[in-house]
Design a protein around this motif. Sequence first.
Motif, PDB file in Angstrom:
ATOM      1  N   TYR A   1      14.521 117.180  49.482  1.00 26.77           N
ATOM      2  CA  TYR A   1      14.284 116.758  48.069  1.00 26.77           C
ATOM      3  C   TYR A   1      13.753 115.163  48.408  1.00 26.77           C
ATOM      4  O   TYR A   1      12.867 114.891  47.550  1.00 26.77           O
ATOM      5  N   GLN A   2      14.064 114.110  49.290  1.00 30.09           N
ATOM      6  CA  GLN A   2      13.769 112.969  49.221  1.00 30.09           C
ATOM      7  C   GLN A   2      12.225 112.751  49.590  1.00 30.09           C
ATOM      8  O   GLN A   2      11.615 111.966  48.921  1.00 30.09           O
ATOM      9  N   GLU A   3      11.713 113.612  50.386  1.00 33.12           N
ATOM     10  CA  GLU A   3      10.375 113.774  50.736  1.00 33.12           C
ATOM     11  C   GLU A   3       9.518 113.910  49.515  1.00 33.12           C
ATOM     12  O   GLU A   3       8.557 113.415  49.367  1.00 33.12           O
ATOM     13  N   ILE A   4       9.954 115.217  48.959  1.00 38.69           N
ATOM     14  CA  ILE A   4       9.078 115.463  47.685  1.00 38.69           C
ATOM     15  C   ILE A   4       9.159 114.547  46.484  1.00 38.69           C
ATOM     16  O   ILE A   4       7.988 114.145  45.849  1.00 38.69           O
ATOM     17  N   ALA A   5      10.365 113.900  46.291  1.00 39.43           N
ATOM     18  CA  ALA A   5      10.333 112.926  45.108  1.00 39.43           C
ATOM     19  C   ALA A   5       9.685 111.699  45.632  1.00 39.43           C
ATOM     20  O   ALA A   5       9.007 111.176  44.724  1.00 39.43           O
ATOM     21  N   GLU A   6       9.654 111.097  46.653  1.00 44.10           N
ATOM     22  CA  GLU A   6       8.796 110.030  47.264  1.00 44.10           C
ATOM     23  C   GLU A   6       7.171 110.144  47.027  1.00 44.10           C
ATOM     24  O   GLU A   6       6.747 109.445  46.521  1.00 44.10           O
ATOM     25  N   ALA A   7       7.019 111.382  47.628  1.00 40.29           N
ATOM     26  CA  ALA A   7       5.733 111.705  47.526  1.00 40.29           C
ATOM     27  C   ALA A   7       4.955 112.061  46.037  1.00 40.29           C
ATOM     28  O   ALA A   7       3.921 111.486  45.801  1.00 40.29           O
ATOM     29  N   ALA A   8       5.737 112.447  45.145  1.00 41.59           N
ATOM     30  CA  ALA A   8       5.539 112.773  43.850  1.00 41.59           C
ATOM     31  C   ALA A   8       5.563 111.342  42.766  1.00 41.59           C
ATOM     32  O   ALA A   8       4.957 111.354  41.686  1.00 41.59           O
ATOM     33  N   GLU A   9       6.176 110.374  43.526  1.00 42.64           N
ATOM     34  CA  GLU A   9       6.470 109.047  42.597  1.00 42.64           C
ATOM     35  C   GLU A   9       5.144 108.315  42.332  1.00 42.64           C
ATOM     36  O   GLU A   9       4.814 107.651  43.102  1.00 42.64           O
ATOM     37  N   GLY A  10       4.549 108.331  41.071  1.00 40.18           N
ATOM     38  CA  GLY A  10       3.646 107.835  40.651  1.00 40.18           C
ATOM     39  C   GLY A  10       2.254 107.914  41.508  1.00 40.18           C
ATOM     40  O   GLY A  10       1.178 106.940  41.437  1.00 40.18           O
ATOM     41  N   SER A  11       1.882 109.086  42.056  1.00 40.86           N
ATOM     42  CA  SER A  11       0.823 109.451  42.804  1.00 40.86           C
ATOM     43  C   SER A  11       0.348 110.833  42.665  1.00 40.86           C
ATOM     44  O   SER A  11       1.169 111.764  42.215  1.00 40.86           O
ATOM     45  N   LEU A  12      -1.001 110.893  43.000  1.00 37.30           N
ATOM     46  CA  LEU A  12      -1.565 112.498  42.827  1.00 37.30           C
ATOM     47  C   LEU A  12      -1.312 112.969  44.001  1.00 37.30           C
ATOM     48  O   LEU A  12      -1.519 112.361  45.141  1.00 37.30           O
ATOM     49  N   MET A  13      -0.998 114.361  44.222  1.00 36.14           N
ATOM     50  CA  MET A  13      -1.301 114.963  45.343  1.00 36.14           C
ATOM     51  C   MET A  13      -2.276 116.339  45.732  1.00 36.14           C
ATOM     52  O   MET A  13      -2.211 116.867  44.432  1.00 36.14           O
ATOM     53  N   GLY A  14      -2.589 116.584  46.658  1.00 33.40           N
ATOM     54  CA  GLY A  14      -3.529 117.623  46.524  1.00 33.40           C
ATOM     55  C   GLY A  14      -2.717 118.967  46.485  1.00 33.40           C
ATOM     56  O   GLY A  14      -1.446 119.116  46.765  1.00 33.40           O
ATOM     57  N   THR A  15      -3.339 120.207  46.184  1.00 35.79           N
ATOM     58  CA  THR A  15      -2.820 121.421  45.965  1.00 35.79           C
ATOM     59  C   THR A  15      -2.112 121.806  47.355  1.00 35.79           C
ATOM     60  O   THR A  15      -1.193 122.269  47.129  1.00 35.79           O
ATOM     61  N   GLU A  16      -2.838 121.665  48.324  1.00 32.97           N
ATOM     62  CA  GLU A  16      -2.362 122.167  49.563  1.00 32.97           C
ATOM     63  C   GLU A  16      -0.914 121.275  50.084  1.00 32.97           C
ATOM     64  O   GLU A  16       0.040 121.838  50.416  1.00 32.97           O
ATOM     65  N   GLN A  17      -0.912 120.002  49.832  1.00 34.57           N
ATOM     66  CA  GLN A  17       0.166 119.440  49.936  1.00 34.57           C
ATOM     67  C   GLN A  17       1.402 119.811  49.171  1.00 34.57           C
ATOM     68  O   GLN A  17       2.406 119.593  49.335  1.00 34.57           O
ATOM     69  N   LEU A  18       1.134 120.106  47.979  1.00 40.45           N
ATOM     70  CA  LEU A  18       2.267 120.478  46.962  1.00 40.45           C
ATOM     71  C   LEU A  18       2.635 121.687  47.282  1.00 40.45           C
ATOM     72  O   LEU A  18       3.639 121.758  47.559  1.00 40.45           O
TER      73      LEU A  18
ATOM     74  N   MET B   1       4.726 121.256  50.484  1.00 44.62           N
ATOM     75  CA  MET B   1       6.017 120.488  50.275  1.00 44.62           C
ATOM     76  C   MET B   1       7.055 121.461  49.506  1.00 44.62           C
ATOM     77  O   MET B   1       8.373 121.550  50.094  1.00 44.62           O
ATOM     78  N   PHE B   2       6.424 122.035  48.618  1.00 49.14           N
ATOM     79  CA  PHE B   2       7.463 123.002  47.755  1.00 49.14           C
ATOM     80  C   PHE B   2       8.093 124.244  48.844  1.00 49.14           C
ATOM     81  O   PHE B   2       9.010 124.863  48.849  1.00 49.14           O
ATOM     82  N   GLY B   3       6.734 124.879  49.251  1.00 51.09           N
ATOM     83  CA  GLY B   3       7.202 126.028  50.073  1.00 51.09           C
ATOM     84  C   GLY B   3       8.021 127.054  49.511  1.00 51.09           C
ATOM     85  O   GLY B   3       7.992 127.117  48.366  1.00 51.09           O
ATOM     86  N   ASN B   4       9.011 127.665  50.385  1.00 47.99           N
ATOM     87  CA  ASN B   4       9.866 128.706  49.826  1.00 47.99           C
ATOM     88  C   ASN B   4      11.296 128.151  49.530  1.00 47.99           C
ATOM     89  O   ASN B   4      12.208 129.040  49.082  1.00 47.99           O
ATOM     90  N   ASP B   5      11.533 127.098  49.794  1.00 50.56           N
ATOM     91  CA  ASP B   5      12.943 126.337  50.032  1.00 50.56           C
ATOM     92  C   ASP B   5      13.350 125.279  48.752  1.00 50.56           C
ATOM     93  O   ASP B   5      13.943 124.615  48.807  1.00 50.56           O
ATOM     94  N   ALA B   6      12.223 125.386  47.886  1.00 52.86           N
ATOM     95  CA  ALA B   6      12.458 124.099  46.701  1.00 52.86           C
ATOM     96  C   ALA B   6      12.382 124.678  45.405  1.00 52.86           C
ATOM     97  O   ALA B   6      11.517 125.862  45.230  1.00 52.86           O
ATOM     98  N   GLN B   7      12.985 124.314  44.401  1.00 54.16           N
ATOM     99  CA  GLN B   7      13.066 124.968  43.087  1.00 54.16           C
ATOM    100  C   GLN B   7      13.067 123.645  42.233  1.00 54.16           C
ATOM    101  O   GLN B   7      13.798 122.681  42.446  1.00 54.16           O
ATOM    102  N   LEU B   8      11.868 123.576  41.328  1.00 45.35           N
ATOM    103  CA  LEU B   8      11.757 122.646  40.481  1.00 45.35           C
ATOM    104  C   LEU B   8      12.599 122.949  39.196  1.00 45.35           C
ATOM    105  O   LEU B   8      12.412 123.696  38.708  1.00 45.35           O
ATOM    106  N   ILE B   9      13.372 121.981  38.547  1.00 45.80           N
ATOM    107  CA  ILE B   9      14.224 122.197  37.460  1.00 45.80           C
ATOM    108  C   ILE B   9      13.689 121.139  36.388  1.00 45.80           C
ATOM    109  O   ILE B   9      13.785 120.006  36.697  1.00 45.80           O
TER     110      ILE B   9
END
Length: 95
Positions: free
Chosen positions: A10-27, A30-38
């Motif tokens: 969670y912390q890694e994803i939240a910090e990476a997403a905070e106010g910046s753009l990330m590439g599709t591959e990075q996204l 990061m989300f892989g199979n163990d993250a759920q966006l709510i």
Amino acid sequence: MIDELLSPRYQEIAEAAEGSLMGTEQLVAMFGNDAQLIDGELTAHDAAGSSVGLTIRALDSTWWDVETTMQEVLDKISLLYPDAEVLPWRSPDEG
């Protein structure tokens, strides 16, 4: 914009997403199979940072909307999710 996220990273994803753009591959990595966006929203941008007409809104793993003007995205969604339903287009001006 991420309102809630369930992930051991969670912390890694939240910090990476905070106010910046990330590439599709990075996204995807990061989300892989163990993250759920709510209750979150992802918007696609080109290399210059301009929106390219693709927004994904997720309430949870059972409900999400894809709003796009890109036919290839719609075709791929229809192929992967044959039960997907096309909804009427709502202009951004309609709020």
